[in-house]
Write a protein that holds these residues in place. Structure first.
Motif, PDB file in Angstrom:
ATOM      1  N   GLN A  34       0.919  -1.246   0.211  1.00  0.00           N
ATOM      2  CA  GLN A  34      -0.461  -0.096   0.489  1.00  0.00           C
ATOM      3  C   GLN A  34       1.113   1.368   0.071  1.00  0.00           C
ATOM      4  O   GLN A  34       1.090   2.012  -0.732  1.00  0.00           O
ATOM      5  CB  GLN A  34      -0.969  -0.179   1.355  1.00  0.00           C
ATOM      6  N   ASP A  35       2.129   0.738   0.785  1.00  0.00           N
ATOM      7  CA  ASP A  35       2.914   2.656   0.773  1.00  0.00           C
ATOM      8  C   ASP A  35       3.689   2.029  -0.362  1.00  0.00           C
ATOM      9  O   ASP A  35       3.585   4.130  -1.166  1.00  0.00           O
ATOM     10  CB  ASP A  35       3.774   2.200   1.547  1.00  0.00           C
ATOM     11  N   GLY A  36       4.315   1.400  -1.080  1.00  0.00           N
ATOM     12  CA  GLY A  36       4.640   0.923  -1.945  1.00  0.00           C
ATOM     13  C   GLY A  36       3.888   1.888  -3.043  1.00  0.00           C
ATOM     14  O   GLY A  36       4.279   2.481  -4.232  1.00  0.00           O
ATOM     15  N   LEU A  37       2.115   1.247  -3.011  1.00  0.00           N
ATOM     16  CA  LEU A  37       1.715   2.028  -4.551  1.00  0.00           C
ATOM     17  C   LEU A  37       1.282   4.335  -4.102  1.00  0.00           C
ATOM     18  O   LEU A  37       1.192   4.505  -5.235  1.00  0.00           O
ATOM     19  CB  LEU A  37       0.531   1.576  -4.671  1.00  0.00           C
ATOM     20  N   MET A  53       5.320 -11.211  -1.856  1.00  0.00           N
ATOM     21  CA  MET A  53       4.382 -11.142  -0.870  1.00  0.00           C
ATOM     22  C   MET A  53       4.362 -10.703  -0.102  1.00  0.00           C
ATOM     23  O   MET A  53       5.913  -9.774   1.039  1.00  0.00           O
ATOM     24  CB  MET A  53       5.237 -13.363   0.292  1.00  0.00           C
ATOM     25  N   LEU A  54       3.694  -9.175   0.702  1.00  0.00           N
ATOM     26  CA  LEU A  54       3.746  -8.138   1.101  1.00  0.00           C
ATOM     27  C   LEU A  54       2.776  -7.634   1.678  1.00  0.00           C
ATOM     28  O   LEU A  54       1.598  -8.085   0.940  1.00  0.00           O
ATOM     29  CB  LEU A  54       3.517  -6.445   0.530  1.00  0.00           C
ATOM     30  N   PRO A  55       2.756  -6.848   2.557  1.00  0.00           N
ATOM     31  CA  PRO A  55       1.450  -6.655   4.000  1.00  0.00           C
ATOM     32  C   PRO A  55       0.988  -6.187   3.228  1.00  0.00           C
ATOM     33  O   PRO A  55       1.468  -5.369   2.458  1.00  0.00           O
ATOM     34  CB  PRO A  55       2.513  -7.065   4.377  1.00  0.00           C
ATOM     35  N   LYS A  56      -0.460  -5.696   3.513  1.00  0.00           N
ATOM     36  CA  LYS A  56      -1.672  -4.405   3.142  1.00  0.00           C
ATOM     37  C   LYS A  56      -1.931  -4.736   1.718  1.00  0.00           C
ATOM     38  O   LYS A  56      -3.016  -4.860   1.203  1.00  0.00           O
ATOM     39  CB  LYS A  56      -1.079  -3.472   3.415  1.00  0.00           C
ATOM     40  N   MET A  57      -0.986  -5.485   0.998  1.00  0.00           N
ATOM     41  CA  MET A  57      -1.373  -5.816  -0.925  1.00  0.00           C
ATOM     42  C   MET A  57      -0.120  -5.794  -1.606  1.00  0.00           C
ATOM     43  O   MET A  57       1.045  -5.811  -1.168  1.00  0.00           O
ATOM     44  CB  MET A  57      -1.436  -3.974  -1.249  1.00  0.00           C
ATOM     45  N   ASP A  58      -0.614  -7.277  -2.161  1.00  0.00           N
ATOM     46  CA  ASP A  58       0.154  -7.897  -2.380  1.00  0.00           C
ATOM     47  C   ASP A  58       1.234  -7.643  -3.106  1.00  0.00           C
ATOM     48  O   ASP A  58       0.022  -6.346  -4.712  1.00  0.00           O
ATOM     49  CB  ASP A  58      -0.347  -9.496  -2.709  1.00  0.00           C
ATOM     50  N   GLY A  59       2.019  -8.357  -4.368  1.00  0.00           N
ATOM     51  CA  GLY A  59       2.146  -7.470  -5.695  1.00  0.00           C
ATOM     52  C   GLY A  59       1.287  -7.593  -6.808  1.00  0.00           C
ATOM     53  O   GLY A  59       1.707  -6.240  -7.528  1.00  0.00           O
ATOM     54  N   TYR A  60       0.514  -8.342  -6.647  1.00  0.00           N
ATOM     55  CA  TYR A  60      -0.109  -8.526  -7.845  1.00  0.00           C
ATOM     56  C   TYR A  60      -1.166  -7.438  -8.428  1.00  0.00           C
ATOM     57  O   TYR A  60      -1.596  -6.724  -9.029  1.00  0.00           O
ATOM     58  CB  TYR A  60      -0.608  -9.954  -7.962  1.00  0.00           C
ATOM     59  N   ALA A  61      -1.554  -7.460  -6.750  1.00  0.00           N
ATOM     60  CA  ALA A  61      -3.124  -6.041  -6.670  1.00  0.00           C
ATOM     61  C   ALA A  61      -2.046  -4.987  -6.554  1.00  0.00           C
ATOM     62  O   ALA A  61      -2.298  -3.917  -7.372  1.00  0.00           O
ATOM     63  CB  ALA A  61      -3.926  -5.866  -5.203  1.00  0.00           C
ATOM     64  N   PHE A  62      -0.520  -5.218  -6.324  1.00  0.00           N
ATOM     65  CA  PHE A  62      -0.250  -3.515  -6.676  1.00  0.00           C
ATOM     66  C   PHE A  62       0.025  -2.953  -7.962  1.00  0.00           C
ATOM     67  O   PHE A  62      -0.394  -1.470  -8.406  1.00  0.00           O
ATOM     68  CB  PHE A  62       1.764  -3.893  -5.559  1.00  0.00           C
TER      69      PHE A  62
END
Length: 216
Positions: A34-37, A53-62
């Motif tokens: 989420q922060d990355g986006l 594999m990331l918290p709050k929002m995974d890479g695919y959703a990103f």
């Protein structure tokens, strides 16, 4: 060149960011998707290195959200190594896919290649008149003589060369050459351009007063 590293493992994030900065990249980091986006939406990064594999929002959703707005080159860096995972990552909008563990030299070479392709530069060497700008060796030479530029001076020349023929604004240069922690003075670019000209001559970088700089 400015990168965004989205990686939630603290040790890997720290060591990778340090290595990339040592290789003369400006690097912003994010601990979750989420922060990355948010950062990817706010800044026009030259490339993004993305864990899956990331918290709050995974890479695919990103990727799904990012691709609604931007074409920023994305390299997935993940431990997921099945063919299905690679296909899903690339089909989701990633431009490259690298499996952990990895060799740092390969990662950096892949990032450079993504940036070059995005800029339409087929190789790491750009010829501008008597000048040769080599992104792999991080050297500027004139008629075969290597010119003594600092790392940040080279980055400025490299970015202008990758945008050859375009006027690059001061704002764009700040956004692509310095990371979010950089506390630069407003005259930093003028000083750097002046120093570059004292080393390479006045005919490489052209000033467009009130607009920015260019390499023709």
């Amino acid at each position: 060149m400015r990168l965004l590293l989205v990686e939630d493992h603290p040790d890997l994030q720290s060591s990778l960011a340090k290595a990339l900065r040592k290789d003369n990249f400006a690097v912003d980091v994010a601990d979750d998707g989420q922060d990355g986006l948010w950062k990817a939406e706010d800044y026009d990064y030259d490339a993004i290195i993305l864990d899956v594999m990331l918290p709050k929002m995974d890479g695919y959703a990103f990727l799904a959200e990012l691709r609604k707005q931007k074409k920023t080159p994305v390299l997935i860096l993940t431990a997921r190594d099945s063919v299905e995972d690679k296909v899903r990552g690339l089909d989701s909008g990633a431009d490259d896919y690298l499996v952990k563990p990895f060799e740092l030299s390969e990662l950096i070479a892949r990032v450079r290649a993504l940036i070059r392709r995005s800029a339409g530069a087929p190789t790491s060497v750009i010829e501008v008149g008597d000048f040769t700008i080599d992104s792999t060796r991080k050297q500027v030479s004139r008629k075969g003589d290597v010119l003594a530029l600092t790392a940040q001076e080279f980055s400025l020349v490299e970015y202008l060369a990758l945008n050859r023929g375009r006027v690059v604004s001061r704002t764009m240069l700040y956004e692509h050459l310095f990371d979010e922690d950089e506390s630069s003075l407003s005259n930093t670019l003028d000083v750097k351009v002046s120093r570059i000209r004292s080393k390479v001559g006045k005919d490489l970088i052209k000033t467009h007063r009130g607009h920015g700089y260019s390499i023709e």
